[in-house]
Scaffold this motif. Structure first.
Motif, short mmCIF file in Angstrom:
data_model
loop_
_atom_site.label_atom_id
_atom_site.label_comp_id
_atom_site.label_asym_id
_atom_site.label_seq_id
_atom_site.Cartn_x
_atom_site.Cartn_y
_atom_site.Cartn_z
N ALA A 115 0.84 -1.14 -0.01
CA ALA A 115 0.02 -0.03 -0.08
C ALA A 115 0.64 1.32 -0.10
N VAL A 116 1.91 1.28 1.04
CA VAL A 116 2.79 2.36 0.88
C VAL A 116 3.64 2.63 -0.46
N PHE A 117 4.07 1.48 -0.89
CA PHE A 117 4.89 1.73 -2.25
C PHE A 117 4.21 1.93 -3.22
N ALA A 118 2.85 1.63 -3.36
CA ALA A 118 2.04 1.90 -4.71
C ALA A 118 1.56 3.36 -4.59
N LEU A 119 1.10 3.81 -3.31
CA LEU A 119 0.79 5.33 -3.07
C LEU A 119 2.06 6.15 -3.20
N ALA A 120 3.30 5.86 -3.15
CA ALA A 120 4.40 6.62 -3.24
C ALA A 120 4.61 6.73 -4.80
N ARG A 121 4.45 5.58 -5.64
CA ARG A 121 4.59 5.77 -6.90
C ARG A 121 3.55 6.49 -7.63
N HIS A 122 2.29 6.34 -7.23
CA HIS A 122 1.24 7.14 -7.67
C HIS A 122 1.14 8.65 -7.54
N ALA A 123 1.74 9.00 -6.26
CA ALA A 123 1.96 10.45 -5.86
C ALA A 123 3.18 11.25 -6.83
N PHE A 124 4.20 10.49 -6.95
CA PHE A 124 5.16 10.91 -7.96
C PHE A 124 4.63 11.15 -9.15
N MET A 125 4.04 9.85 -9.81
CA MET A 125 3.68 10.09 -11.13
C MET A 125 2.75 11.29 -11.53
N THR A 126 1.53 11.43 -10.35
CA THR A 126 0.60 12.74 -10.60
C THR A 126 1.37 13.84 -10.36
N GLY A 329 -8.97 -1.59 -19.32
CA GLY A 329 -9.13 -0.47 -18.18
C GLY A 329 -8.07 -0.34 -17.44
N SER A 330 -6.58 -0.94 -17.93
CA SER A 330 -5.47 -0.93 -17.30
C SER A 330 -5.31 0.59 -16.87
N GLY A 331 -4.96 0.74 -15.60
CA GLY A 331 -4.40 2.47 -15.25
C GLY A 331 -5.78 3.32 -15.05
N ILE A 332 -6.86 2.95 -15.10
CA ILE A 332 -8.15 3.78 -14.85
C ILE A 332 -8.24 4.59 -13.73
N MET A 333 -7.92 3.62 -12.53
CA MET A 333 -8.21 4.05 -11.10
C MET A 333 -7.26 4.98 -10.70
N MET A 334 -5.66 4.74 -11.10
CA MET A 334 -4.73 5.69 -10.94
C MET A 334 -5.02 6.96 -11.77
N THR A 335 -5.49 6.92 -12.90
CA THR A 335 -5.64 8.13 -13.65
C THR A 335 -6.85 9.00 -13.11
N LEU A 336 -7.99 8.33 -12.81
CA LEU A 336 -9.08 9.20 -12.33
C LEU A 336 -8.44 9.67 -10.89
N GLY A 337 -7.86 9.02 -10.09
CA GLY A 337 -7.30 9.68 -8.89
C GLY A 337 -6.13 10.66 -9.12
N ALA A 338 -5.38 10.76 -10.33
CA ALA A 338 -4.29 11.91 -10.47
C ALA A 338 -5.45 13.04 -11.14
N ASP A 339 -6.34 12.68 -11.71
CA ASP A 339 -7.14 13.81 -12.47
C ASP A 339 -7.88 14.53 -11.32
N LEU A 340 -8.22 14.12 -10.07
CA LEU A 340 -8.96 14.43 -8.96
C LEU A 340 -8.05 15.09 -7.87
N ALA A 341 -6.81 14.72 -7.82
CA ALA A 341 -6.08 15.08 -6.67
C ALA A 341 -5.59 16.75 -6.68
N PRO A 342 -5.58 17.19 -5.54
CA PRO A 342 -4.91 18.59 -5.49
C PRO A 342 -3.63 18.70 -6.08
N PRO A 343 -3.23 19.57 -7.00
CA PRO A 343 -2.05 19.36 -7.52
C PRO A 343 -0.93 19.65 -6.44
N ALA A 344 -1.11 20.56 -5.72
CA ALA A 344 -0.04 20.88 -4.55
C ALA A 344 0.57 20.00 -3.98
N ASN A 345 -0.70 19.07 -3.30
CA ASN A 345 0.01 18.04 -2.23
C ASN A 345 -1.26 16.94 -2.59
N PRO A 346 -0.76 16.18 -3.67
CA PRO A 346 -1.72 15.05 -3.88
C PRO A 346 -1.91 13.84 -2.99
#
Length: 409
Positions: A115-126, A329-346
């Motif tokens: 969970a921590v590993f995946a969130l870190a990657r997701h936050a970086f890409m976002t 549908g690969s990547g759809i959940m990460m992409t939607l999360g990135a679209d919606l996350a606040p840019p300054a601190n996602p």
């Protein structure tokens, strides 16, 4: 340089983002298929072995609670290193376990680290991938996980054949985690390579709200769109449970089952970049809706084939089509999360968003087990298929409401 777009290339995210994700996924993918067998060898009943197998999902759900705070406080690279260290501790526990309880604790820690590993990657890409590349980059990230989960079981099978013991697969998990740590210590910090000078500092220094505070702050969005995302997670988790159970009910051997499921996994992996292209060019819904309706239709059809003369042929075809539908549908959940996350601190929002999807992922195996125990496997499969149509409807209604129209379409 005030923006990162001119400097961005896919090569620039390969070593800091994609290769560590691949290594971690290979380790995780090598152990997940054999967890029930190892638990049984340690004296667990079939029901307890199934519960221990679900501890990875429960650990991941629990890990979503602090992961956003951890990443925002210490930065994504250090968070990944600590997650890999936790995975090594979990590996040692699992290898030394002589009772189901200790083994279950180790499996829970694997899910927590994931969970921590995946969130870190997701936050970086976002934060650091330009928006016009976002879906393709996140789909590529999802593809690395899929490749790891596809290759891991074959490596695990080879290690078991050479060593003669199923617990030896945890050597793969440990070595992959160690390789991640070494790689991240050697490769320059991606926040320094890809971001403007103060972006990495801001990303690390901004204090994150707690998960439950974030859940409350975004309660409307997460209740509406998040319910659709939770169904996506549930449908994907059900696929990994339903296919092995269905094969057992048809009397297929383990080797044949692995081969059939592996073919579906290969098709799933092969479509990750196609999914990103669809989302970037046509919009998120053009990936999400076909994926959900496709998986829903496949499961509904599968539910009616169990007693047909060609049941095994139907199983093969449905497995392949499920891989195709999930791959679209690969990547759809990460992409939607990135679209919606606040840019300054996602990170805090992404932690809450992942918690929502992982809640569906953790609930699905329990629901399937309950329906199978009370009724039958075909009924459980059919109900999950209908749930796919419900999820498609929820996404169709809510994605345009919260995601910018040029991205949702």
């Amino acid at each position: 340089m005030s923006t990162i777009e001119p400097a961005f290339t896919y090569r620039s995210i390969a070593l800091p983002a994609l290769v560590p994700s691949l290594l971690f996924a290979i380790g995780e993918g090598s152990v997940i298929p054999v967890i029930p067998a190892i638990a049984s060898n340690l004296g667990a009943t079939l029901a307890v072995a199934g519960f221990i197998a679900g501890m990875t999902m429960l650990g991941q759900l629990a890990g979503d609670i602090p992961s956003g705070w951890v990443v925002s406080r210490i930065g994504e690279r250090r968070a990944m290193i600590y997650a890999a260290c936790l995975a090594i501790v979990a590996t040692v526990l699992c290898m030394l376990a002589t009772a189901p309880l200790l083994f279950g604790i180790g499996i829970f820690f694997i899910g927590l680290a994931a969970a921590v590993f995946a969130l870190a990657r997701h936050a970086f890409m976002t934060t650091f991938v330009p928006i016009e590349y976002r879906a393709r980059a996140l789909s590529t990230l999802g593809g690395t996980f899929r490749l790891g989960w596809f290759a891991g079981p074959f490596l695990g099978a080879a290690i078991i054949a050479l060593s003669g013991t199923s617990q030896s697969v945890f050597w793969i998990q440990g070595l992959c985690a160690l390789a991640v740590i070494v790689l991240l210590l050697v490769v320059p910090d991606p926040t320094e390579k890809l971001a403007k000078p103060d972006a990495g500092e801001t990303f690390v220094a901004d204090e994150a709200a707690g998960l439950f505070t974030t859940l409350y702050a975004y309660r409307g969005l997460l209740l509406r769109l998040g319910s659709g995302v939770a169904i996506v997670g549930a449908l994907r988790a059900s696929r990994t449970v339903i296919l092995p159970l269905w094969a057992v009910s048809l009397g297929l051997g383990e080797a044949n089952t692995a081969l059939i499921v592996g073919i579906g996994g290969a098709i799933d992996f092969g479509l990750f970049y196609t999914s990103g292209q669809i989302m970037d060019r046509f919009g998120r819904l053009w990936s999400a809706i076909p994926s959900m309706t496709g998986m829903g239709l496949c499961l509904v059809v599968l539910a009616f084939t169990h007693d047909l003369p060609g049941a095994i042929a139907w199983f093969i075809v449905i497995t392949v089509l499920l891989g195709f539908s999930n791959g679209i549908g690969s990547g759809i959940m990460m992409t939607l999360g990135a679209d919606l996350a606040p840019p300054a601190n996602p990170a805090p929002f992404l932690g809450a968003f992942r918690f929502t999807s992982d809640a569906g992922t953790a609930a699905a195996p329990l629901v399937i087990a309950l329906v199978v125990a009370l009724a039958s496997l075909p009924l459980a499969v059919g109900l999950m298929g209908l749930l796919g149509f419900v999820g498609a409807g929820v996404l169709l209604r809510t994605v345009p409401r919260y995601v910018p129209r040029k991205l949702a379409r």
